[in-house]
Write an enzyme that holds these catalytic residues in place. Structure first.
Site, PDB file in Angstrom:
ATOM      1  N   GLU A  79      10.046   1.661  10.334  1.00  0.00           N
ATOM      2  CA  GLU A  79      10.957   2.785  10.070  1.00  0.00           C
ATOM      3  C   GLU A  79      10.156   4.056  10.296  1.00  0.00           C
ATOM      4  O   GLU A  79       9.276   4.388   9.502  1.00  0.00           O
ATOM      5  CB  GLU A  79      11.474   2.730   8.627  1.00  0.00           C
ATOM      6  N   GLY A 122       6.779   5.187   8.039  1.00  0.00           N
ATOM      7  CA  GLY A 122       5.832   6.281   8.221  1.00  0.00           C
ATOM      8  C   GLY A 122       6.019   6.914   9.582  1.00  0.00           C
ATOM      9  O   GLY A 122       7.094   6.832  10.174  1.00  0.00           O
ATOM     10  N   LYS A 145       0.844  -1.194   0.000  1.00  0.00           N
ATOM     11  CA  LYS A 145       0.000   0.000   0.000  1.00  0.00           C
ATOM     12  C   LYS A 145       0.881   1.247   0.000  1.00  0.00           C
ATOM     13  O   LYS A 145       1.553   1.549   0.980  1.00  0.00           O
ATOM     14  CB  LYS A 145      -0.888   0.035   1.256  1.00  0.00           C
ATOM     15  N   CYS A 165      13.037  11.955   6.193  1.00  0.00           N
ATOM     16  CA  CYS A 165      13.164  11.559   7.602  1.00  0.00           C
ATOM     17  C   CYS A 165      14.584  11.749   8.106  1.00  0.00           C
ATOM     18  O   CYS A 165      14.808  11.818   9.306  1.00  0.00           O
ATOM     19  CB  CYS A 165      12.746  10.104   7.758  1.00  0.00           C
TER      20      CYS A 165
END
Ligand code: NAD
Length: 481
Positions: free
Chosen positions: A248, A226, A173, A282
């Site tokens: 993560e 996410g 997804k 990130c």
């Protein structure tokens, strides 16, 4: 209007609900595509397709699996321009970045794991002449891969490539905010001859499609990238079902600059590590700690460089360095943090405001790269992840002091250290609490290295052997001699 479709059992199909979500170009504020608003019924279809494909795919020789993956990477390379334009339209990042960074890295991900699998091996543990143990590593079965919006195809392929290479079948997804390149990718998989059901891509919302994947009783492993809050929700669902989990998550990374660094190299790279991809990486260094003796010099040079070099505007324009913020909701979140920083006593040295470019991007979501100083390291602005073009500057006097500040957040993803003193560099690198440390560089990536964070930045590691091991189940077989 482009209508995206799910990719299930080798076919592009509409969601069972028949409903779609509007997908917006963040640079123009206009809806350009509609994305399937799928639910657990689509995930069930995807699961059945994956389960049916598993026996054949897992028994396909690694070399043949790898060859199909290499074909996918070649087709991606052929369509580089198309994919780069799609990513920029969907995500808001400058086109040059999609073309030179994002899509080439997606190609490398597929190629890397498509070839790595041929070199993958496992251990043997002989017990003198009594017995020998060997480790059998088998694919897990059907696995779930869930990815975010900041580096859409890059992170999507980073997950599915090791999963497929090791012989698993996948229900994946992508983020509902940036689904476009994953949809184009499914077309390439069909063209490359990936057998039906091996990879299934279900589009839609996290609380519908994402949670249907994580709570599915027969999907045995979840690889998720996410936010930390979402990671915690997933862990809550998956842990009692004893699923394998790789999480993560978020970051609030320190960039530690010592006075003895190579100033010019540090300055150029710090502009990048602060604001590349609108700061929506990130790994960006959002808290910059500068040794006091060079604080003023750094501050004026950094502000000047950011103001003059980081042109904000149309991501399709080659001169643009800073594109649009990915969504209206995220744009408002970033602006709210700039307001918070002011309330907390911070001084905005540059940026801090909305940018309204002329022409087609007049209604897009743009924020000028923002540098703030004068905040305590404990305040919310310095503790919470903003994930946008916002950095703070703080001076320090000693190594102990900077380590205390650097390690003060709940996160521990990445850190950057700038110094010419090799001993100090290694010493500080060991003491920083993070999964990744860059010394005198940033985002220099070797796909073989372990990738991931500590504390609230995640659990588990991706990359190289770590990813191949995550997507296999190890069995010890002991033979008495
Ligand atoms: P997010 O957590 O909102 O969404 C990530 C994905 O999870 C999306 O596909 C979303 O639809 C899905 N999702 C949402 N709720 C879910 C649920 N309950 N169950 C299952 N799936 C669900 O994150 P985001 O806003 O898309 O991405 C930004 C975050 O990702 C930042 O915190 C950033 O630091 C982090 N990130 C981390 C890394 C890393 O490698 N550590 C890399 C990139 C981004």
């Amino acid at each position: 209007m482009i209508t995206l479709q799910n990719y299930i059992n080798g076919e592009l199909i509409a969601p069972v609900s028949g409903a779609y979500l509007s997908n917006t170009n963040p640079a123009t504020g206009e809806v350009f595509s509609e994305c399937p608003d799928s639910d657990e019924r689509d995930v069930d279809l995807a699961y059945v397709a994956a389960e049916n494909a598993f026996e054949q795919w897992s028994n396909t020789p690694a070399e043949k699996r790898g060859r199909i993956m290499l074909k996918i990477s070649e087709l991606l390379e052929r369509d580089l321009q198309l994919f780069a334009e799609a990513e920029t339209t969907d995500q808001g990042k400058p086109l040059w970045l999609s073309k030179n960074g994002e899509i080439p890295r997606a190609i490398s991900n597929i190629r890397f794991f498509g070839t790595a699998i041929e070199h993958f091996s496992s251990e043997a543990h002989p017990m003198g002449n009594h017995a020998i143990n060997y480790t059998l590593r088998s694919p897990i079965g059907v696995v779930g891969c869930i990815s975010p919006w900041n580096l859409p195809l890059y992170l999507f392929t980073w997950k599915i490539a090791p999963a497929l290479a090791t012989g698993n079948c996948v229900v994946a997804k992508p983020s509902e905010i940036t689904p476009y390149t994953a949809y184009l990718f499914s077309k390439i998989c069909i063209e490359a001859g990936l057998p039906p059901g091996v990879l299934n891509i279900v589009h839609g919302l996290g609380h519908k499609v994402g949670s249907a994947i994580t709570s599915h009783p027969s999907i045995k492993a979840i690889s998720f990238t996410g936010g930390t809050k979402t990671g915690a929700e997933i862990a809550k669902v998956a842990a009692p079902m004893f699923k394998k989990l790789s999480l993560e998550l978020g970051g609030k990374n320190p960039n530690i600059i010592f006075a003895d660094c190579d100033f010019e190299a540090m300055l150029a790279e710090t502009v990048r590590s602060s604001f590349l991809n609108q700061g929506e990486i990130c790994l960006c260094g959002s808290r910059i700690f500068i040794e006091r003796s060079i604080y003023d010099k750094f501050k004026s040079a950094f502000v000047e460089k950011v103001k003059t070099e980081l042109v904000v505007g149309d991501p399709m324009n080659p001169k643009t360095k800073t594109g649009a913020i990915v969504s209206k909701a995220h744009f408002e979140k970033v602006l709210s943090y700039i307001e918070l920083a002011k309330q907390e006593g911070g001084t905005v040295l540059c940026g801090g405001e909305v940018v309204k470019p002329d022409g087609v991007c007049a209604n897009g979501w743009f924020i000028a790269p923002t540098i703030i100083e004068g905040l305590p390291y404990t305040c919310r602005t310095n503790q919470e992840e903003i994930f946008g073009p916002v950095v703070t500057l703080s001076p320090f006097d000693t190594e102990e002091e900077v380590l205390k500040m650097a390690n003060s957040t709940e996160y521990g993803l990445a850190a950057t250290i700038w110094t010419q003193d090799v001993t100090k560099a290694h010493r500080v690198a060991q003491l920083v609490k993070s999964g990744i440390v860059w010394i005198n560089c940033w985002l220099l990536r070797d796909l073989r290295t372990p990738f991931g964070g500590v504390k609230s930045s995640g659990v588990g590691r991706e990359g190289g052997l770590e990813a191949l091991r995550f997507f296999t189940e190890a069995k010890n077989i002991c033979v008495k001699l």
